[in-house]
Scaffold this motif. Structure first.
Motif, PDB file in Angstrom:
ATOM      1  N   VAL A 180       0.860  -1.187   0.000  1.00  0.00           N
ATOM      2  CA  VAL A 180       0.000   0.000   0.000  1.00  0.00           C
ATOM      3  C   VAL A 180       0.892   1.231   0.000  1.00  0.00           C
ATOM      4  CG1 VAL A 180      -1.762   1.281   1.256  1.00  0.00           C
ATOM      5  CG2 VAL A 180      -1.860  -1.215   1.196  1.00  0.00           C
ATOM      6  N   ASP A 181       0.583   2.168  -0.909  1.00  0.00           N
ATOM      7  CA  ASP A 181       1.313   3.427  -0.984  1.00  0.00           C
ATOM      8  C   ASP A 181       0.278   4.539  -1.132  1.00  0.00           C
ATOM      9  OD1 ASP A 181       3.292   5.355  -1.220  1.00  0.00           O
ATOM     10  OD2 ASP A 181       3.633   4.970  -3.352  1.00  0.00           O
ATOM     11  N   GLY A 182       0.081   5.302  -0.056  1.00  0.00           N
ATOM     12  CA  GLY A 182      -0.935   6.346  -0.091  1.00  0.00           C
ATOM     13  C   GLY A 182      -2.309   5.746  -0.237  1.00  0.00           C
ATOM     14  N   ASP A 183      -3.008   6.121  -1.313  1.00  0.00           N
ATOM     15  CA  ASP A 183      -4.363   5.594  -1.535  1.00  0.00           C
ATOM     16  C   ASP A 183      -4.389   4.531  -2.634  1.00  0.00           C
ATOM     17  OD1 ASP A 183      -3.939   7.140  -3.752  1.00  0.00           O
ATOM     18  OD2 ASP A 183      -5.837   8.224  -3.625  1.00  0.00           O
ATOM     19  N   GLY A 184      -3.253   3.870  -2.856  1.00  0.00           N
ATOM     20  CA  GLY A 184      -3.201   2.814  -3.870  1.00  0.00           C
ATOM     21  C   GLY A 184      -2.575   1.542  -3.330  1.00  0.00           C
ATOM     22  N   PHE A 185      -2.882   0.425  -3.975  1.00  0.00           N
ATOM     23  CA  PHE A 185      -2.277  -0.848  -3.583  1.00  0.00           C
ATOM     24  C   PHE A 185      -1.856  -1.622  -4.826  1.00  0.00           C
ATOM     25  CE2 PHE A 185      -6.717  -2.033  -4.220  1.00  0.00           C
ATOM     26  CZ  PHE A 185      -6.629  -3.266  -4.857  1.00  0.00           C
ATOM     27  N   ARG A 186      -0.881  -2.524  -4.638  1.00  0.00           N
ATOM     28  CA  ARG A 186      -0.378  -3.403  -5.693  1.00  0.00           C
ATOM     29  C   ARG A 186      -0.072  -4.754  -5.070  1.00  0.00           C
ATOM     30  NH1 ARG A 186       1.062  -0.626 -10.146  1.00  0.00           N
ATOM     31  NH2 ARG A 186       2.504  -2.151 -10.984  1.00  0.00           N
TER      32      ARG A 186
END
Length: 91
Positions: A49-55
């Motif tokens: 998770v980075d900020g408001d995104g995920f991978r």
């Protein structure tokens, strides 16, 4: 903001051009949006998770795979298809 898978899309047909083929199957990256600071898992594995995104990395081993992202009570899913028998085509 709610949890959403942005890639791959619902119903998408994936092949070797969409990821990396391994002995186990097709390794793809699943990405999307989530609330800031949320803990997200994709098909049972923790996502980055980075900020408001995920991978997250998922390996497709079957023709049909339901990709499921979960964060607390929130979830989203996308049914994708693995075209294992695709081959290069030329004109």
């Amino acid at each position: 903001m709610t949890l959403r898978i942005s890639s791959p899309s619902q119903g998408e047909i994936l092949n070797r051009r969409h990821g990396r083929e391994t002995g186990a199957g097709l390794e793809i990256t699943v990405s999307g949006t989530c609330p800031v600071g949320a803990a997200v898992s994709v098909n049972g594995q923790p996502a980055r998770v980075d900020g408001d995104g995920f991978r997250a990395t998922v390996v497709l081993t079957r023709r049909e795979t339901q990709v499921v992202a979960i964060s607390g009570e929130d979830h989203d899913s996308a049914l994708v298809f693995y075209d294992r028998l695709s081959f290069p085509r030329t004109r």
